[in-house]
Design a protein around this motif. Structure first.
Motif, PDB file in Angstrom:
ATOM      1  N   GLY A  15       0.342  -0.944  -0.027  1.00 20.20           N
ATOM      2  CA  GLY A  15      -0.161   0.188  -0.074  1.00 20.20           C
ATOM      3  C   GLY A  15       0.909   1.347  -0.822  1.00 20.20           C
ATOM      4  N   LEU A  16       2.173   1.198   0.946  1.00 16.99           N
ATOM      5  CA  LEU A  16       2.488   1.695   0.751  1.00 16.99           C
ATOM      6  C   LEU A  16       3.453   2.274  -0.908  1.00 16.99           C
ATOM      7  CD1 LEU A  16       5.568   0.817   3.303  1.00 16.99           C
ATOM      8  CD2 LEU A  16       3.045   2.930   3.456  1.00 16.99           C
ATOM      9  N   GLN A  17       3.271   2.141  -1.972  1.00 11.89           N
ATOM     10  CA  GLN A  17       3.285   2.180  -2.913  1.00 11.89           C
ATOM     11  C   GLN A  17       2.888   2.815  -3.984  1.00 11.89           C
ATOM     12  OE1 GLN A  17       5.282  -1.762  -4.547  1.00 11.89           O
ATOM     13  NE2 GLN A  17       6.445  -1.788  -2.640  1.00 11.89           N
ATOM     14  N   LEU A  18       1.368   2.855  -3.851  1.00  9.97           N
ATOM     15  CA  LEU A  18       0.383   3.134  -4.026  1.00  9.97           C
ATOM     16  C   LEU A  18      -0.377   4.895  -4.435  1.00  9.97           C
ATOM     17  CD1 LEU A  18      -1.950   0.012  -3.748  1.00  9.97           C
ATOM     18  CD2 LEU A  18      -0.219   0.324  -4.906  1.00  9.97           C
ATOM     19  N   SER A  19       0.904   5.472  -3.968  1.00  9.68           N
ATOM     20  CA  SER A  19       0.608   6.912  -3.302  1.00  9.68           C
ATOM     21  C   SER A  19      -0.154   8.067  -5.208  1.00  9.68           C
ATOM     22  CB  SER A  19       2.003   7.503  -2.707  1.00  9.68           C
ATOM     23  OG  SER A  19       3.241   7.286  -3.977  1.00  9.68           O
ATOM     24  N   ALA A  20       0.578   7.314  -5.869  1.00 11.36           N
ATOM     25  CA  ALA A  20       0.780   8.054  -7.025  1.00 11.36           C
ATOM     26  C   ALA A  20      -0.801   7.531  -7.777  1.00 11.36           C
ATOM     27  CB  ALA A  20       1.571   7.481  -8.135  1.00 11.36           C
ATOM     28  N   GLN A  21      -1.255   6.201  -7.317  1.00 13.88           N
ATOM     29  CA  GLN A  21      -2.381   6.318  -8.100  1.00 13.88           C
ATOM     30  C   GLN A  21      -3.878   7.246  -7.278  1.00 13.88           C
ATOM     31  OE1 GLN A  21      -3.079   5.129 -11.422  1.00 13.88           O
ATOM     32  NE2 GLN A  21      -1.413   4.580 -11.345  1.00 13.88           N
ATOM     33  N   THR A  22      -5.131   7.471  -8.139  1.00 17.22           N
ATOM     34  CA  THR A  22      -6.232   8.227  -7.542  1.00 17.22           C
ATOM     35  C   THR A  22      -7.069   7.404  -7.645  1.00 17.22           C
ATOM     36  OG1 THR A  22      -6.240   8.789 -10.337  1.00 17.22           O
ATOM     37  CG2 THR A  22      -4.693  10.437  -8.089  1.00 17.22           C
ATOM     38  N   GLY A  23      -7.443   6.595  -9.464  1.00 16.58           N
ATOM     39  CA  GLY A  23      -8.564   6.026  -9.389  1.00 16.58           C
ATOM     40  C   GLY A  23      -9.568   7.140 -10.103  1.00 16.58           C
ATOM     41  N   LEU A  24     -10.564   6.643 -10.848  1.00 18.61           N
ATOM     42  CA  LEU A  24     -11.575   7.634 -11.194  1.00 18.61           C
ATOM     43  C   LEU A  24     -12.856   7.946 -10.099  1.00 18.61           C
ATOM     44  CD1 LEU A  24     -12.486   6.543 -15.042  1.00 18.61           C
ATOM     45  CD2 LEU A  24     -10.497   7.810 -13.904  1.00 18.61           C
ATOM     46  N   LYS A  25     -13.805   9.130 -10.697  1.00 19.85           N
ATOM     47  CA  LYS A  25     -14.051   9.679  -9.583  1.00 19.85           C
ATOM     48  C   LYS A  25     -15.894   9.223 -10.471  1.00 19.85           C
ATOM     49  CE  LYS A  25     -10.951  11.525  -7.230  1.00 19.85           C
ATOM     50  NZ  LYS A  25     -10.234  10.403  -6.920  1.00 19.85           N
ATOM     51  N   PRO A  31     -14.176   4.590 -19.423  1.00 11.69           N
ATOM     52  CA  PRO A  31     -13.875   4.564 -19.965  1.00 11.69           C
ATOM     53  C   PRO A  31     -14.132   3.178 -21.127  1.00 11.69           C
ATOM     54  CG  PRO A  31     -11.739   5.261 -17.994  1.00 11.69           C
ATOM     55  CD  PRO A  31     -13.350   5.347 -18.087  1.00 11.69           C
ATOM     56  N   VAL A  32     -14.292   3.856 -22.004  1.00 17.00           N
ATOM     57  CA  VAL A  32     -14.761   2.011 -23.104  1.00 17.00           C
ATOM     58  C   VAL A  32     -13.459   1.378 -23.249  1.00 17.00           C
ATOM     59  CG1 VAL A  32     -16.438   3.542 -24.284  1.00 17.00           C
ATOM     60  CG2 VAL A  32     -14.649   2.835 -25.286  1.00 17.00           C
ATOM     61  N   LYS A 123      -4.721   1.142 -16.660  1.00 14.55           N
ATOM     62  CA  LYS A 123      -3.852   2.511 -17.065  1.00 14.55           C
ATOM     63  C   LYS A 123      -5.391   3.101 -17.295  1.00 14.55           C
ATOM     64  CE  LYS A 123      -0.120   1.100 -19.382  1.00 14.55           C
ATOM     65  NZ  LYS A 123       0.689   0.965 -19.751  1.00 14.55           N
ATOM     66  N   ASP A 124      -6.636   2.631 -17.879  1.00 15.94           N
ATOM     67  CA  ASP A 124      -7.966   3.841 -18.765  1.00 15.94           C
ATOM     68  C   ASP A 124      -8.946   3.915 -17.183  1.00 15.94           C
ATOM     69  OD1 ASP A 124      -6.911   3.991 -21.109  1.00 15.94           O
ATOM     70  OD2 ASP A 124      -8.791   2.542 -21.250  1.00 15.94           O
ATOM     71  N   TYR A 125      -7.961   3.620 -16.107  1.00 19.30           N
ATOM     72  CA  TYR A 125      -9.600   3.219 -15.327  1.00 19.30           C
ATOM     73  C   TYR A 125      -8.462   3.906 -14.014  1.00 19.30           C
ATOM     74  CZ  TYR A 125     -14.015   1.788 -16.747  1.00 19.30           C
ATOM     75  OH  TYR A 125     -14.756   1.731 -17.452  1.00 19.30           O
ATOM     76  N   LYS A 126      -7.274   4.228 -14.154  1.00 22.55           N
ATOM     77  CA  LYS A 126      -6.264   4.961 -13.469  1.00 22.55           C
ATOM     78  C   LYS A 126      -5.759   3.555 -12.283  1.00 22.55           C
ATOM     79  CE  LYS A 126      -6.596   9.941 -15.134  1.00 22.55           C
ATOM     80  NZ  LYS A 126      -7.303  11.148 -14.682  1.00 22.55           N
ATOM     81  N   VAL A 127      -5.365   2.235 -12.301  1.00 24.39           N
ATOM     82  CA  VAL A 127      -5.635   1.659 -11.136  1.00 24.39           C
ATOM     83  C   VAL A 127      -4.497   0.771 -10.830  1.00 24.39           C
ATOM     84  CG1 VAL A 127      -8.044   1.563 -10.473  1.00 24.39           C
ATOM     85  CG2 VAL A 127      -6.897  -0.443 -11.592  1.00 24.39           C
ATOM     86  N   ASN A 128      -3.891   1.129 -11.880  1.00 21.70           N
ATOM     87  CA  ASN A 128      -2.301   0.388 -12.200  1.00 21.70           C
ATOM     88  C   ASN A 128      -1.344   1.375 -11.459  1.00 21.70           C
ATOM     89  OD1 ASN A 128      -2.395   2.571 -14.149  1.00 21.70           O
ATOM     90  ND2 ASN A 128      -0.404   2.080 -14.685  1.00 21.70           N
ATOM     91  N   TYR A 129      -0.185   0.253 -11.006  1.00 19.61           N
ATOM     92  CA  TYR A 129       0.772   0.082  -9.733  1.00 19.61           C
ATOM     93  C   TYR A 129       2.176  -0.663 -10.797  1.00 19.61           C
ATOM     94  CZ  TYR A 129       0.326  -2.607  -5.870  1.00 19.61           C
ATOM     95  OH  TYR A 129      -0.403  -3.396  -5.482  1.00 19.61           O
TER      96      TYR A 129
END
Length: 193
Positions: A15-25, A31-32, A123-129
């Motif tokens: 969990g400490l390595q995930l600081s850059a990810q925000t996900g969609l709101k 994203p299709v 990547k499209d859903y901004k969950v990758n790390y």
């Protein structure tokens, strides 16, 4: 048994390595995407939203993750309730077909599971790390070889997020928590449908 507990402890530090990810709101356009699921079925978001009231899209790390397996089993146990509300459930993972098959054996999942080989959906859903090398080495020491599990060497995993997408293509519900032990509850998902 001790190795399993040590692996769970080690997973806590990712969990400490995930600081850059925000996900969609909530309210964002979803994203299709088009993909082929574990059963060889075409899974196209636009087409699914024409045939269903909503899509429950969630991301999981792999069959080796006990929290992922628990969440998948809960979704499977509630699949009739979700389907009765007009939802179509899709899981997205970086793991190989062999890993997906293990997930299905462990959880009895009967909904669509998509291997996101190039991480396009993640990547499209901004969950990758990307896991750092030290964590990858520690996982390997506990018997988890991500190169084998995911069939690649870049060690990309998703934040285990859940999105409910409504018929207009908007995100109606988001569960995005960098603490991989926290997952969307079935009751929260049901309220969003």
């Amino acid at each position: 048994m001790m190795k399993k507990y040590l692996l769970i402890l080690m997973l806590a530090f990712t969990g400490l390595q995930l600081s850059a990810q925000t996900g969609l709101k909530k309210g964002d356009d979803a994203p299709v995407f088009s993909a082929t699921d574990n059963a060889g079925k075409a899974v196209d978001l636009k087409t699914l939203l024409k045939a269903h009231k909503s899509v429950v899209l969630f991301f999981y790390r792999g069959e080796w993750c006990p929290y992922c397996n628990k969440h998948i089993a809960q979704l499977q146990d509630s699949l009739q309730l979700l389907s009765a509300k007009g939802a179509y459930v899709i899981a997205v993972t970086p793991e190989t077909k062999e890993g997906i098959d293990k997930t299905i054996r462990k959880t009895h999942a009967s909904f669509s599971i998509v291997q996101d080989k190039g991480y396009t959906i993640m990547k499209d859903y901004k969950v990758n790390y990307v896991l750092d090398d030290a964590t990858v080495a520690k996982y390997k020491g506990f018997g988890l070889d991500l190169n084998v599990s995911n069939g690649n060497t870049d060690h990309v995993l998703p934040v285990p997020a859940t999105y409910v997408i409504n018929q207009s293509g908007k995100i109606a519900f988001v569960h995005f928590n960098k603490d991989y032990t926290r997952r969307a509850s079935i009751s929260d998902i049901m309220r969003a449908l």
